[in-house]
Design an enzyme around this catalytic site. Structure first.
Site, PDB file in Angstrom:
ATOM      1  CE1 TYR A 194      38.890  26.106 -33.816  1.00 53.83           C
ATOM      2  CE2 TYR A 194      39.110  26.165 -31.414  1.00 53.83           C
ATOM      3  CZ  TYR A 194      38.403  25.810 -32.548  1.00 53.83           C
ATOM      4  OH  TYR A 194      37.202  25.172 -32.415  1.00 53.83           O
ATOM      5  NE  ARG A 251      69.221  27.206 -37.388  1.00 58.92           N
ATOM      6  CZ  ARG A 251      69.623  26.071 -37.956  1.00 58.92           C
ATOM      7  NH1 ARG A 251      69.817  26.021 -39.259  1.00 58.92           N
ATOM      8  NH2 ARG A 251      69.831  24.991 -37.232  1.00 58.92           N
TER       9      ARG A 251
END
Length: 291
Positions: free
Chosen positions: A284, A240
């Site tokens: 990042y 989920r």
């Protein structure tokens, strides 16, 4: 006072249309609460005061229960007290000023698209069991529904012509779209098993043609995850979460995701977004050469 507990359980089932797992959880929590009241020789609801409740919840913490577990039991007792007030058994709310313990919310776990693809490719499409399992797993990931919702589906909840499935819940219904891959898996399952889309029988059944149990499904899921070479333990909630994370990665907006997941409170959906954003920032920071 025990008869009120029995009445509340009936109320949860018949009025609130709570799932079997929710009812069982509430019943277990309230039985523990009643045992405490009996130990304290409290025989009437009028003696269930704020002090009594604080002592009970503090006792749970001293027993080693996590703040999250204590919080869940507080929610159970709070909802029960509101039911008693509604029934005229209590005049005021003794929990009105009681605050839940603070706890750090666990980061939602998910698996990658590659791992999902490996999982969904694992069932043996040449066997009746494999065809059924493929349909279950494809539908679970395609819709992001809860495992209880998946197993409660009836055959007539499907509309393969318009590509959606109806999930029935206490607050009403929600329509979830079904993608091409899931539709193909479900269609094959219906055809191979001789089921009819319009029937009111359960959609997913075991070898005895009875409703698939939660425990049975989890056992199946864990085995396929192992066979797919996924190292972490895979649960229905992780599927989920993965559904939600993968939609966010592909630009889904928060309101649409809230509707698909059936979150009554958008804060639950926002938490998934924050987790996804933090994950992106971490990637990042680790990979950009000038970060």
């Amino acid at each position: 006072m025990r008869e009120e507990l029995d009445g509340y359980i009936v109320y949860l089932k018949e009025v609130k249309s709570a799932s079997d797992n929710t009812v069982a959880s509430y019943h277990s929590d309230l039985k523990m609460f009643y045992e405490y009241l009996e130990e304290q020789e409290i025989e009437t609801f009028s003696k269930v005061t704020e002090t009594v409740l604080n002592s009970y919840f503090l006792g749970l913490e001293k027993q080693g229960l996590s703040p999250a577990s204590v919080n869940r039991k507080m929610v159970t007792v709070r909802n029960y007290i509101l039911y008693l007030i509604k029934k005229g058994k209590l005049a005021t709310d003794p929990m009105e000023r009681i605050k839940a313990p603070k706890f750090k919310r666990k980061e939602p776990e998910s698996i990658s698209v590659e791992e999902i693809n490996a999982l969904l490719a694992t069932p043996d499409g040449t066997t009746e069991k494999g065809i059924r399992d493929k349909a279950m797993l494809e539908l679970l990931y395609a819709t992001g529904m809860k495992v209880s919702e998946l197993l409660d589906l009836k055959q007539n909840d499907l509309n393969l012509k318009l590509n959606y499935v109806v999930v029935r819940e206490s607050a009403g219904e929600r329509l979830l779209p079904i993608g091409k891959t899931a539709k193909e898996a479900i269609s094959r399952y219906l055809n191979e098993s001789g089921m009819e889309e319009a029937s009111d029988s359960y959609l997913f059944v075991n070898r005895r043609k009875e409703r698939m149990t939660r425990q049975g499904f989890i056992k199946i899921l864990k085995q396929y995850a192992k066979d797919a070479g996924i190292e972490k333990e895979v649960t229905p909630q992780i599927i989920r979460n993965s559904f939600a994370m993968h939609l966010l990665e592909n630009g889904a907006d928060l309101q649409s995701l809230q509707e698909l997941l059936g979150h009554g409170d958008i804060s639950a959906t926002q938490y998934l977004l924050r987790s996804h954003t933090q994950k992106t920032l971490d990637v990042y920071a680790k990979t950009h050469p000038r970060a």
